[in-house]
Design an enzyme around this catalytic site. Structure first.
Site, PDB file in Angstrom:
ATOM      1  N   HIS A 217      41.072  11.212 -18.712  1.00  0.00           N
ATOM      2  CA  HIS A 217      40.411  10.052 -19.297  1.00  0.00           C
ATOM      3  C   HIS A 217      40.837   9.898 -20.746  1.00  0.00           C
ATOM      4  O   HIS A 217      40.145   9.302 -21.560  1.00  0.00           O
ATOM      5  CB  HIS A 217      38.893  10.194 -19.270  1.00  0.00           C
ATOM      6  CG  HIS A 217      38.370  10.638 -17.949  1.00  0.00           C
ATOM      7  ND1 HIS A 217      38.109  11.951 -17.667  1.00  0.00           N
ATOM      8  CD2 HIS A 217      38.084   9.946 -16.835  1.00  0.00           C
ATOM      9  CE1 HIS A 217      37.671  12.046 -16.423  1.00  0.00           C
ATOM     10  NE2 HIS A 217      37.644  10.847 -15.891  1.00  0.00           N
ATOM     11  N   GLY A 402      24.880   1.002 -28.040  1.00  0.00           N
ATOM     12  CA  GLY A 402      23.997  -0.168 -28.010  1.00  0.00           C
ATOM     13  C   GLY A 402      23.942  -0.798 -26.634  1.00  0.00           C
ATOM     14  O   GLY A 402      22.867  -0.972 -26.055  1.00  0.00           O
ATOM     15  N   ILE A 403      25.109  -1.113 -26.080  1.00  0.00           N
ATOM     16  CA  ILE A 403      25.091  -1.799 -24.775  1.00  0.00           C
ATOM     17  C   ILE A 403      24.586  -0.877 -23.671  1.00  0.00           C
ATOM     18  O   ILE A 403      23.906  -1.314 -22.750  1.00  0.00           O
ATOM     19  CB  ILE A 403      26.463  -2.391 -24.388  1.00  0.00           C
ATOM     20  CG1 ILE A 403      27.558  -1.348 -24.470  1.00  0.00           C
ATOM     21  CG2 ILE A 403      26.797  -3.615 -25.207  1.00  0.00           C
ATOM     22  CD1 ILE A 403      28.859  -1.791 -23.802  1.00  0.00           C
ATOM     23  N   SER A 445      23.643   9.324 -22.904  1.00  0.00           N
ATOM     24  CA  SER A 445      22.278   9.019 -23.309  1.00  0.00           C
ATOM     25  C   SER A 445      21.497   8.408 -22.147  1.00  0.00           C
ATOM     26  O   SER A 445      20.298   8.657 -22.004  1.00  0.00           O
ATOM     27  CB  SER A 445      22.267   8.086 -24.513  1.00  0.00           C
ATOM     28  OG  SER A 445      22.859   6.855 -24.180  1.00  0.00           O
ATOM     29  N   GLY A 486      21.208  18.630 -21.181  1.00  0.00           N
ATOM     30  CA  GLY A 486      22.237  18.270 -22.169  1.00  0.00           C
ATOM     31  C   GLY A 486      22.777  19.468 -22.931  1.00  0.00           C
ATOM     32  O   GLY A 486      23.852  19.417 -23.490  1.00  0.00           O
ATOM     33  N   ARG A 543      30.750  13.008 -27.184  1.00  0.00           N
ATOM     34  CA  ARG A 543      32.055  12.425 -27.446  1.00  0.00           C
ATOM     35  C   ARG A 543      32.450  12.471 -28.906  1.00  0.00           C
ATOM     36  O   ARG A 543      33.615  12.337 -29.250  1.00  0.00           O
ATOM     37  CB  ARG A 543      32.033  10.949 -27.052  1.00  0.00           C
ATOM     38  CG  ARG A 543      32.021  10.703 -25.598  1.00  0.00           C
ATOM     39  CD  ARG A 543      32.178   9.210 -25.381  1.00  0.00           C
ATOM     40  NE  ARG A 543      31.581   8.823 -24.121  1.00  0.00           N
ATOM     41  CZ  ARG A 543      32.160   8.994 -22.954  1.00  0.00           C
ATOM     42  NH1 ARG A 543      33.346   9.526 -22.883  1.00  0.00           N
ATOM     43  NH2 ARG A 543      31.559   8.626 -21.845  1.00  0.00           N
TER      44      ARG A 543
HETATM   45  P1  ADP Z   1      28.270   8.458 -24.442  1.00  0.00           P
HETATM   46  O1  ADP Z   1      28.328   9.581 -25.424  1.00  0.00           O
HETATM   47  O2  ADP Z   1      28.425   8.926 -23.027  1.00  0.00           O
HETATM   48  O3  ADP Z   1      29.154   7.315 -24.836  1.00  0.00           O
HETATM   49  P2  ADP Z   1      26.047   7.016 -25.606  1.00  0.00           P
HETATM   50  O4  ADP Z   1      27.038   6.432 -26.539  1.00  0.00           O
HETATM   51  O5  ADP Z   1      25.114   6.062 -24.942  1.00  0.00           O
HETATM   52  O6  ADP Z   1      26.751   7.910 -24.506  1.00  0.00           O
HETATM   53  O7  ADP Z   1      25.135   8.039 -26.380  1.00  0.00           O
HETATM   54  C1  ADP Z   1      25.627   8.829 -27.402  1.00  0.00           C
HETATM   55  C2  ADP Z   1      24.481   9.703 -27.871  1.00  0.00           C
HETATM   56  O8  ADP Z   1      24.108  10.596 -26.845  1.00  0.00           O
HETATM   57  C3  ADP Z   1      24.832  10.584 -29.045  1.00  0.00           C
HETATM   58  O9  ADP Z   1      24.669   9.873 -30.256  1.00  0.00           O
HETATM   59  C4  ADP Z   1      23.853  11.723 -28.916  1.00  0.00           C
HETATM   60  O10 ADP Z   1      22.635  11.441 -29.561  1.00  0.00           O
HETATM   61  C5  ADP Z   1      23.565  11.754 -27.443  1.00  0.00           C
HETATM   62  N1  ADP Z   1      24.172  12.924 -26.797  1.00  0.00           N
HETATM   63  C6  ADP Z   1      25.457  13.125 -26.467  1.00  0.00           C
HETATM   64  N2  ADP Z   1      25.606  14.329 -25.866  1.00  0.00           N
HETATM   65  C7  ADP Z   1      24.371  14.891 -25.844  1.00  0.00           C
HETATM   66  C8  ADP Z   1      23.852  16.127 -25.359  1.00  0.00           C
HETATM   67  N3  ADP Z   1      24.620  17.031 -24.756  1.00  0.00           N
HETATM   68  N4  ADP Z   1      22.524  16.368 -25.506  1.00  0.00           N
HETATM   69  C9  ADP Z   1      21.723  15.460 -26.113  1.00  0.00           C
HETATM   70  N5  ADP Z   1      22.163  14.284 -26.573  1.00  0.00           N
HETATM   71  C10 ADP Z   1      23.466  14.002 -26.448  1.00  0.00           C
HETATM   72 MG    MG Z   2      28.967   6.266 -26.607  1.00  0.00          MG
END
Ligand code: ADP
Ligand code: MG
Length: 581
Positions: A217, A402-403, A445, A486, A543
């Site tokens: 990815h 956000g989205i 999230s 998490g 990420r």
């Molecule tokens: P993604 O990281 O899959 O793109 P989002 O952008 O919706 O998902 O969410 C990012 C947020 O998720 C981060 O700012 C952090 O707060 C939370 N997050 C990421 N990994 C973890 C984890 N292992 N445990 C708790 N919260 C996490």
């Molecule tokens: Mg994200």
């Protein structure tokens, strides 16, 4: 690039629909993915695989007699939601327990682990073996952190053949773990893939350059070189894999090995044959006894140009299982005695929605209305901040916070309203909202908010009128759920940094006799302060980790949205704003 699609958002669903229509001999659609359309013997262990879509033949193409019993199929490159995994596992289960196996990506681990808990809670024995074949994704000492790539095939094949041979769950687990230990892969990439409707590739590799060890990815690799000749590439792949013999293999000389040269999506078979010609020679020179070589596409990454070499180091048992017959859409071997097809009525039954909610007391139905109001307030605050959350996530993450939160919270509102209107209690309304959230949101999230709402729903139940102590212990359970799935700790710069101070303050204040409203307000203050404080932290999870320094000075988006949400929910707890002077 992807040229043929309708509505980009419908691509994965439409792909699955067409895949099933073309392969009804092997698979049937079940909520969340596909299951075998053939009857499996009563008591046979069910192998359930899965992951994001876009990796065909992984994962749906590997469902059929002798291989997997079901595949949970997520959106493009997105983990299937917890309930998708659970639903496929239930449909695939034959009374002998379930083995979950997948590629060890963070989102998958979260959702499959949560599904495993639910499957076990439903009384079905369930175990997990993740595939960790990609040697470039972590050093040997941290092998459990490695991700799964084309080695999926050898692990799934061994486990599927063991199940077919009548091994019990513990034995199928042993075989899958052994196959995983004896499978190592190493890959390179030349260009990234472009998802349907996207204007840009998901990631790029500079012209005439080759990314070494890059993930499927676009996860960062271990280096970059000029594109070598086919022979040089063969040399590089073989050398790296012979450097690291699996436990139990003393020497390459005399070892029996299945080589798999895998195409990632747009490297031609002809090119791979040229590379394989040299791989075969090098392996022979090293004294390896080549068994049943495979050159083809076994785990792709949309139209990514790249290739990987997998070596599967056999022992006597694994070789027997490898040779066992298979009949699946994308992988066939030997001759399989065709099993009867699953009756159509049973197929339809599984597709029907569960419309009846558990009975609830009038007190709990009353509380359900407040729960709906709280979720509406939550969604409204996400709507009002959607751009800001996206901007924060784009600094070091992927910009979708956000989205993702918007999709999730809107789905939660719809599910909560529907359940409450149908007379569900507070607990069930939260369970429905949590499921809808994780299903629709995608991302880390989304899965974690789904876990949190479910935990809170379990704590509130459908009987009693929720009181402060129940809410506090529900929030504590939600916090425990988020940290256990998490695995983030305080200071890792995630939502956990706002969540834990919130839960601790709420528990402490409620125990001290403070009213729920006031305790919640104190707790929301603590969350807000802690979220702001994450600006000074470096991310250690999620990420954002590879781009840690970039995020200094910006709060964590997940922590920030958490603080906004608990503040908004506080405002509806007593029907009015709770500003304190
Ligand atoms: P993604 O990281 O899959 O793109 P989002 O952008 O919706 O998902 O969410 C990012 C947020 O998720 C981060 O700012 C952090 O707060 C939370 N997050 C990421 N990994 C973890 C984890 N292992 N445990 C708790 N919260 C996490
Ligand atoms: Mg994200």
């Amino acid at each position: 690039m992807t040229r043929l699609y309708n509505e980009p958002a419908a691509f994965a669903d439409e792909m699955i629909e067409g895949f099933v229509a073309a392969n009804a001999r092997y698979v049937r659609a079940v909520p969340g993915g596909v299951a075998r359309s053939t009857v499996s013997p009563e008591g046979q262990v069910a192998l359930v695989i899965g992951g994001g879509s876009g990796h065909y033949p992984a994962f749906g193409g590997l469902v059929g007699q002798g291989l997997a019993h079901g595949a949970a199929m997520g959106n493009l490159f997105a983990s299937p939601a917890t309930q998708q995994v659970e639903s496929v596992a239930r449909a695939a289960s034959n009374g002998g327990g379930v083995l979950l196996s997948y590629g060890n990506y963070a989102g998958d681990v979260l959702n499959f682990d949560a599904a495993q808990d639910r499957i076990r809670a439903a009384g079905i024995p369930c175990e997990t073996v993740t595939v960790t074949d990609d040697v470039s994704s972590a050093p040997l000492a941290e092998k459990h952190k490695r991700r799964g790539i084309a080695g999926d095939l050898t692990v799934f094949k061994s486990a599927g053949a063991a199940a077919e041979a009548g091994y019990d769950l513990a034995e199928v687990v042993r075989v899958a773990a052994l196959a995983n230990e004896r499978t190592r892969s190493f890959g390179v990439a030349f260009t990234g893939c472009t998802l349907p409707g996207a204007a840009e590739p998901l990631f790029t590799v500079p012209e005439r350059r080759m990314a070494v060890g890059m993930g499927i990815h676009g996860e960062p690799g271990i280096g970059e070189t000029d594109i070598p000749t086919a022979d040089e590439l063969a040399g590089m792949l073989v050398a790296r894999l012979l450097e690291e013999l699996p436990e139990g293999v003393e020497s390459a000389r005399g070892a029996r090995v299945v080589p798999i040269l895998n195409g990632l999506g747009s490297v031609k078979y002809e090119e791979m044959f040229v590379v394989y010609r040299r791989i075969a020679r090098l392996l022979e020179e090293a004294g390896v006894e080549i068994v049943d070589p495979h050159v083809g596409e076994f785990c792709t990454s949309f139209d990514m140009a790249g290739t990987s070499l997998t070596l599967f180091w056999l022992d006597e048992e694994l070789e027997r299982l490898w040779d066992a017959p298979v009949d699946s859409p994308a992988y066939r071997k030997g001759s399989v005695v065709a099993a009867e097809r699953v009756a159509t009525s049973a197929q339809q039954g599984e597709q029907e929605d569960r419309s009846g909610y558990p009975a609830a007391t009038p007190e709990s139905k009353d509380a359900a209305r407040q729960v709906v109001a709280a979720i509406e307030a939550l969604a409204a605050t996400v709507d009002a901040n959607v751009d800001e959350l996206g901007r924060m996530d784009s600094i070091a993450g992927d910009g979708d916070h956000g989205i993702g939160m918007q999709r999730g919270s809107r789905a939660a509102v719809a599910a909560a309203r529907e359940a409450a209107a149908a007379g569900a209690g507070a607990g069930t309304v939260l369970l429905q909202a949590g499921d809808a959230w994780s299903h629709r949101a995608g991302g880390t999230s989304g899965a974690l908010w789904g876990v949190a709402l479910r935990a809170l729903g379990d704590a509130l139940g459908d009987e009693a009128r929720p009181n402060a102590a129940m809410v506090a212990s529900g929030v504590a359970a939600a916090a425990a759920g988020i940290t256990s799935y998490g695995k983030a700790q305080l200071g890792d710069k995630t939502m956990v940094d706002a969540l834990l101070p919130f839960a601790e303050t709420l528990t402490r204040e409620v125990a001290a006799g403070t009213s729920l409203l006031e305790a919640w307000t104190w707790a929301a203050d603590a969350a807000t302060a802690a979220a702001a404080g994450t600006a000074d932290l470096l991310p250690r999870m999620g990420r954002a980790r590879p781009h840690a320094e970039k995020s200094l000075g910006t709060p964590d988006p997940g922590a920030h949205s958490f603080a906004l949400i608990v503040r908004a929910v506080g405002d509806v707890l007593d029907g009015g704003p709770t500003e304190r002077s």
